[in-house]
Design an enzyme around this catalytic site. Structure first.
Site, PDB file in Angstrom:
ATOM      1  N   TYR A  64       0.840  -1.197   0.000  1.00 21.29           N
ATOM      2  CA  TYR A  64       0.000   0.000   0.000  1.00 21.29           C
ATOM      3  C   TYR A  64       0.873   1.244   0.000  1.00 21.29           C
ATOM      4  CZ  TYR A  64      -3.599  -3.324   1.634  1.00 21.29           C
ATOM      5  OH  TYR A  64      -4.448  -4.391   1.780  1.00 21.29           O
ATOM      6  N   LEU A 213     -17.873  -3.410   2.803  1.00 19.54           N
ATOM      7  CA  LEU A 213     -18.899  -2.479   2.330  1.00 19.54           C
ATOM      8  C   LEU A 213     -18.881  -2.379   0.802  1.00 19.54           C
ATOM      9  CD1 LEU A 213     -18.502   0.334   5.006  1.00 19.54           C
ATOM     10  CD2 LEU A 213     -20.135  -1.563   4.961  1.00 19.54           C
ATOM     11  N   GLY A 214     -18.358  -3.422   0.168  1.00 18.67           N
ATOM     12  CA  GLY A 214     -18.331  -3.433  -1.293  1.00 18.67           C
ATOM     13  C   GLY A 214     -17.542  -2.274  -1.872  1.00 18.67           C
TER      14      GLY A 214
END
Length: 336
Positions: A64, A213-214
């Site tokens: 990241y 949460l998609g």
């Protein structure tokens, strides 16, 4: 449903380990990469607030940034290390400019990647160390064997896998206990229920859903592609494109209606649904907003009855999701 900071955040234990974490963690990826520009000052405020309200399970990875997300977390750990359960990952190899080089589970790479993460995080021990993606060219036994040596060296407390198939988890636990499997799982991604999740339950491995949460879609905040920053990687995700996005909004509207009936937000309903799938589930929604963090944390206190769960399952059965969960080129790396 508003956040009540006086209500303690419940905790859960990951698998057969003694690793107790907040029932809802915090995914930190978006603070440094993939979701458009971010502000480190604001992100540090979010991280500190997370600890203040009992969200102590922070999830990062060396890729990241690349690398900068661990460095961001390090700023928090300088003063709050004892309050944090820190999880990071290796295997997705990126160059400093962000170029994706490949996946590596080679034993020598496991060792060097861990030492680099320890240095960036500024800690002596990582609480939970995941293999981010399974390397198809290296037997999982060899990779987990190298990870086990990190435990012996005191550099890592517990081991985890990410996007590993049930058969891979079975092989891994024969080498060393696996505390958790982290894979995508949400109201619109349920393929883990067929293989990986039941395998984890059989073997006593905890399950950590990422993107619960998609990728923000289930909150209702994304109604069209222009709602996303031009650099947001979701624009390349099949579920966020054209007709697929328009179709998938039907599921969002259904979730919104169910949430309204329960007196909570769509995000809280989605997280509460996951928490009600079992005590072995610890979702890690990501956010760069204190308000969203409070909203997500309160989901741990949303109670769903058997009737509520039946209604939700009925909606999901009728709501077909259109589009792969990653671009085609990445699909072979999932559930491997």
């Amino acid at each position: 449903m508003t956040q009540n900071n006086a209500t303690p955040m419940p905790q859960r234990t990951l698998g057969k380990s003694s690793l107790k974490v907040s029932a809802i963690g915090l995914g930190c990826m978006g603070m440094s990469d993939f979701y458009g520009p971010a502000d480190d000052k604001q992100n540090l405020a979010v991280l500190n607030h997370a600890i203040d309200i009992g969200v102590n399970f922070l999830d990062t990875a060396d890729m990241y940034g690349p690398f900068t997300n661990e460095e961001l977390i390090a700023k928090l750990l300088k003063t709050r290390r004892r309050e944090v359960v820190i999880a990071t990952k290796f295997a997705n190899v990126r160059a400093a400019d962000g170029t994706f080089i490949g996946i590596s589970g080679k034993p020598e790479y496991v060792q060097s990647a861990c030492e680099a993460s320890l240095k960036r995080l500024g800690v002596e021990t990582i609480d939970l160390y995941y293999q981010h993606r399974v390397d198809p060219t290296v037997p999982i036994e060899d990779t987990v064997g190298a990870m086990a040596r990190l435990v012996e060296q005191g550099k890592v407390r517990y081991l985890g896998l990410s996007e590993a198939a049930g058969k891979t988890v079975r092989r891994a636990v024969k080498v060393h206990p696996i505390a958790a499997l982290q894979s995508e799982y949400s109201l619109w991604t349920r393929d883990m229920e067929a293989d990986a999740l039941p395998t984890c339950r059989e073997l006593g491995v905890g399950f950590v859903p990422y993107s619960p949460l998609g990728r923000g879609f289930l909150t209702g905040a994304i109604q069209k592609s222009s709602d996303l920053h031009a650099s947001d990687w979701r624009l390349s995700n099949p579920r966020f494109q054209g007709e697929a996005l328009d179709h998938n909004l039907k599921l969002v509207r259904s979730v919104q209606a169910l949430a309204q009936d329960k007196g909570c937000t769509p995000a809280q309903l989605a997280l509460a649904w996951l928490l009600h799938q079992g005590q072995d589930i610890v979702p890690i929604p990501g956010t760069r907003s204190i308000a969203r963090l409070d909203e997500n944390a309160q989901a741990a206190h949303v109670k769903l009855s058997a009737e509520d769960l039946q209604r939700i399952d009925g909606v999901l059965t009728k709501s077909e999701v259109i589009g792969l969960r990653y671009p085609e080129a990445f699909m072979s790396r999932l559930n491997a």
